[in-house]
Design an enzyme around this catalytic site. Structure first.
Site, PDB file in Angstrom:
ATOM      1  N   ILE A 158      53.831  72.670  42.994  1.00 33.52           N
ATOM      2  CA  ILE A 158      54.285  71.456  42.296  1.00 33.52           C
ATOM      3  C   ILE A 158      54.049  70.246  43.200  1.00 33.52           C
ATOM      4  O   ILE A 158      54.465  70.225  44.357  1.00 33.52           O
ATOM      5  CB  ILE A 158      55.777  71.560  41.935  1.00 33.52           C
ATOM      6  N   ASN A 216      63.400  66.440  44.475  1.00 35.61           N
ATOM      7  CA  ASN A 216      64.711  66.821  44.999  1.00 35.61           C
ATOM      8  C   ASN A 216      65.438  65.634  45.627  1.00 35.61           C
ATOM      9  O   ASN A 216      66.645  65.448  45.425  1.00 35.61           O
ATOM     10  CB  ASN A 216      64.556  67.934  46.043  1.00 35.61           C
ATOM     11  N   GLU A 233      58.435  75.856  45.863  1.00 36.18           N
ATOM     12  CA  GLU A 233      57.748  75.322  44.688  1.00 36.18           C
ATOM     13  C   GLU A 233      56.399  75.984  44.451  1.00 36.18           C
ATOM     14  O   GLU A 233      55.585  75.483  43.679  1.00 36.18           O
ATOM     15  CB  GLU A 233      57.576  73.802  44.825  1.00 36.18           C
TER      16      GLU A 233
END
Length: 325
Positions: free
Chosen positions: A204, A211, A246
């Site tokens: 990602i 975050n 991720e």
């Protein structure tokens, strides 16, 4: 039979699962007054009273079938003169070359007087139980059904535990352990069939920023969303897993380099067209197709190198390792 076992200071009888005597030591024969021919290939119950047969059926066989062993079973056997000789019996099931036997060690109860009262009480109870055998058999059938139910529940629990051990808790995808097992399988298939397969690593873009800006809870939602997209767009034979963080991975069986790029590009576009609470997000992908001389480790390294190139060239793109040559 080994000479030491033949004259061991206790009786030894080996029986089949059906109770047929397969072997017996000399100590037991001398104690009971039988010859070898008297007992071999005879049923052990042939030297039991009716009451002791019931003990044998209601305790010995169920315990052997459940745990593979019986410990300290008090039982009486008839000698050559039809006299009842009390024993403590320990038994264990043993399988060798596919053949099952039950080895029994019998220690004579010399101080029988100490057990007279218990024996009389047990005899009375057993005689009563014998006359109520239909009820006893019904109870055994009930126990058998309960055991089968518990076994089924145990198998179901084991299946759930196995599934949990290979499942990523957050996304519900398979985890790195499962992925490695499937990758090893594909390498083996390639070694026997030379069928091509490809590996796609998906990362990602700017996930740390997600975050930091929206919080880890929103970051988790992005991971779950990507998992759903990959699952819904993957082909039936594809393996979708989460490597960690991720990073996600796809194993594409029977897929060469050009076709793997097409599959990856469709996934990239599906992700880019998806919107969620943070708007949209993109992914970068690196692909490697297994080739002669490759290993699971070298394939992962190539796919990771291709992913790094996608990141370096602006992200939100697909790169196959062959594009770098």
């Amino acid at each position: 039979m080994d000479e030491r076992l033949k004259y061991a200071p206790c009786g030894y009888v080996s029986i089949t699962h059906e109770g047929i005597v397969a072997d017996v030591n000399q100590t037991f024969l001398d104690l009971m007054g039988y010859s070898h021919e008297d007992l071999i290939q005879k049923h052990l119950e042939s030297i039991m009273s009716t009451a002791n047969k019931l003990i044998f059926h209601s305790y010995f066989y169920p315990q052997i079938n459940l745990s593979g062993r019986v410990e300290e079973l008090f039982i009486s056997l008839k000698d050559k003169d039809k006299q009842s000789i009390p024993f403590i019996l320990n038994g264990r099931r043993f399988v060798s070359d596919g053949v099952e036997v039950i080895d029994c060690v019998l220690v004579q109860m010399r101080k029988r007087i100490d057990y007279e009262q218990e024996l009389r009480s047990a005899k009375k109870q057993i005689e009563e139980a014998y006359w109520q055998k239909d009820q006893a058999l019904a109870k055994l059938e009930q126990i058998h059904r309960e055991i089968e139910q518990k076994q089924a529940e145990l198998m179901e629990m084991n299946a759930i535990l196995v599934e949990l051990s290979v499942t990523d808790k957050l996304t519900g995808l398979k985890n790195r352990r499962f992925f490695q097992e499937k990758l090893d399988e594909q390498v083996h298939v390639y070694g026997t069939s030379r069928k091509p397969f490809s590996l796609v690593i998906i990362d990602i873009d700017h996930f740390k920023k997600v975050n930091d800006t929206w919080g880890h809870q929103m970051g988790d939602q992005v991971l779950e969303s990507l998992a759903r997209i990959l699952t819904s767009h993957a082909r039936g034979e594809d393996v979708v897993a989460r490597l960690g963080g991720e990073e996600f991975v796809l194993i594409l069986p029977n897929t060469d380099g050009p076709d793997s790029k097409k599959v990856a590009e469709r996934l990239r576009l599906a992700v880019a067209g998806f919107t969620c609470e943070i708007g949209s997000f993109t992914v970068s992908m690196g692909i490697a197709t297994f080739a002669p001389g490759d290993t699971d480790a070298s394939l992962l390294k190539k796919a990771d190198e291709a992913l790094y190139t996608s990141k370096e060239n602006g992200r939100n793109r697909v790169t196959h390792i062959m594009d770098l040559k």
